[in-house]
Motif scaffolding. Structure first.
Motif, PDB file in Angstrom:
ATOM      1  N   ALA A  78     -12.839  24.750  39.832  1.00  0.00           N
ATOM      2  CA  ALA A  78     -13.906  25.687  39.490  1.00  0.00           C
ATOM      3  C   ALA A  78     -14.873  25.847  40.654  1.00  0.00           C
ATOM      4  N   ASN A  79     -15.178  24.754  41.349  1.00  0.00           N
ATOM      5  CA  ASN A  79     -16.083  24.813  42.502  1.00  0.00           C
ATOM      6  C   ASN A  79     -15.479  25.633  43.642  1.00  0.00           C
ATOM      7  N   VAL A  80     -14.153  25.464  43.845  1.00  0.00           N
ATOM      8  CA  VAL A  80     -13.475  26.227  44.898  1.00  0.00           C
ATOM      9  C   VAL A  80     -13.522  27.725  44.596  1.00  0.00           C
ATOM     10  N   LYS A  81     -13.283  28.081  43.329  1.00  0.00           N
ATOM     11  CA  LYS A  81     -13.352  29.494  42.931  1.00  0.00           C
ATOM     12  C   LYS A  81     -14.758  30.061  43.125  1.00  0.00           C
ATOM     13  N   GLN A  82     -15.768  29.233  42.776  1.00  0.00           N
ATOM     14  CA  GLN A  82     -17.143  29.664  42.912  1.00  0.00           C
ATOM     15  C   GLN A  82     -17.514  29.906  44.373  1.00  0.00           C
ATOM     16  N   GLU A  83     -17.020  28.990  45.233  1.00  0.00           N
ATOM     17  CA  GLU A  83     -17.289  29.130  46.672  1.00  0.00           C
ATOM     18  C   GLU A  83     -16.625  30.384  47.240  1.00  0.00           C
ATOM     19  N   LYS A  84     -15.415  30.676  46.764  1.00  0.00           N
ATOM     20  CA  LYS A  84     -14.691  31.865  47.236  1.00  0.00           C
ATOM     21  C   LYS A  84     -15.438  33.133  46.811  1.00  0.00           C
ATOM     22  N   LYS A  85     -15.983  33.140  45.590  1.00  0.00           N
ATOM     23  CA  LYS A  85     -16.732  34.292  45.121  1.00  0.00           C
ATOM     24  C   LYS A  85     -17.983  34.520  45.978  1.00  0.00           C
TER      25      LYS A  85
END
Length: 314
Positions: free
Chosen positions: A304-311
């Motif tokens: 979830a953190n990786v997805k948030q960072e990508k966004k």
């Protein structure tokens, strides 16, 4: 594995041997409870069959290694037949009815062992000699260790096989598995046979380690030991029952030892219950199950953190 060669202690060697034996017994129960969703109160029945088969054959004949292996084979055959018959008669029932009926069958075997004194010597039990190869505690320790590892690998392979996947489906939703065309009763009986045969092997090793057998091997306490080991270690993990067996046997040995020195520990079963309650409170899914759950949560959070960072970067 190297403990007997670097730390010479007869009591420690016997304790570790008992842990390996009960780990096999607990893994056999995990096949029922953890991978098929079957609760059995009569699992000691198969443990006792193995114990008495080995004990009777070695007591009435010259105790050779060949006879010992034959006693294990005979016990396995008897356990397979009994588990098939009991499964055929009871596995159509709902879980709680099945659990009570298995308890009734185990009680039947216990009563038979108490009354058939010409064969079993009743509650008094009997001692017997074992093959010379097994008299050495280090040799027997290594045999039990190797057997535990082999049983773990075999059961691990079985649970990851197509049949194991069907058993998991039955555990999660029996009606859906049946609607997909699987013969649920057939798979349950197969799981019961595999579980019973494994428990029988543990019973044979257990009575060989004591060189004595009596009706206690058929009691409800024996089944509860396997149940507690499975729950504390982690249901449906196979590794969990091994850890649970180690913790319970060590706690039992430790508290029994303290009872000899301190009167307050004479009621050690109370402290044992407290340990069990604490284990369930802090590890609700068992030790291995809870650790696996925590790791899964961390992976989800990390993703979830990786997805948030990508966004944010996008």
């Amino acid at each position: 594995m190297v403990i007997p060669f670097v730390y010479e202690s007869r009591s420690t060697l016997i304790l570790l041997t008992q842990i390996f034996i009960f780990a096999i017994f607990a893994m056999s129960y995990d096949i029922l409870l953890g991978f098929t969703g079957i609760v059995s109160f009569g699992h000691a029945m198969f443990f006792g069959i193995g114990a008495y088969t080995t004990g009777i054959l070695l007591q009435r004949n010259e105790p050779t290694m060949g006879l010992f292996l034959l006693s294990i084979v005979v016990g396995i055959v008897i356990s397979a037949v009994v588990s098939y018959i009991v499964g055929l008669m009871t596995l159509r029932l709902k879980s709680h009815f099945y659990a009570m009926l298995t308890l009734a069958f185990a009680s039947l075997f216990q009563v038979a062992s108490e009354k058939w004194r010409t064969l079993t010597f009743g509650n008094d039990g009997f001692t017997f000699r074992i093959p010379e190869v097994l008299i050495d505690r280090t040799t027997f320790y290594l045999i039990c260790l190797v057997l535990m590892i082999i049983i773990y690998c075999v059961l691990q392979r079985f649970t990851h096989s197509p049949m194991g996947s069907v058993l998991l489906a039955i555990r999660e939703n029996e009606q859906r598995a049946e609607s997909l065309g699987y013969k649920v009763l057939h798979y349950k009986i197969m799981a019961s046979i595999i579980s019973g045969v494994t428990a029988c092997l543990a019973g044979s090793l257990y009575t060989t380690s004591l060189r004595f057998v009596n009706t206690s091997v058929f009691t409800m306490d024996t089944t509860l030991d396997a149940l507690l080991m499975t729950i504390i270690g982690g249901v449906g993990t196979l590794l969990g029952p091994v850890i649970g067996a180690g913790l319970i046997e060590i706690a039992h040995h430790w508290l029994s030892g303290l009872a000899e020195k301190y009167p307050i520990f004479e009621r050690w079963i109370i402290f044992f219950g407290i340990i069990y309650i604490l284990a369930v409170m802090f590890f609700p899914k068992g030790i291995v199950g809870s650790i696996q759950g925590w790791k899964a949560e961390k992976r989800v959070k990390r993703g979830a953190n990786v997805k948030q960072e990508k966004k944010i970067a996008g």
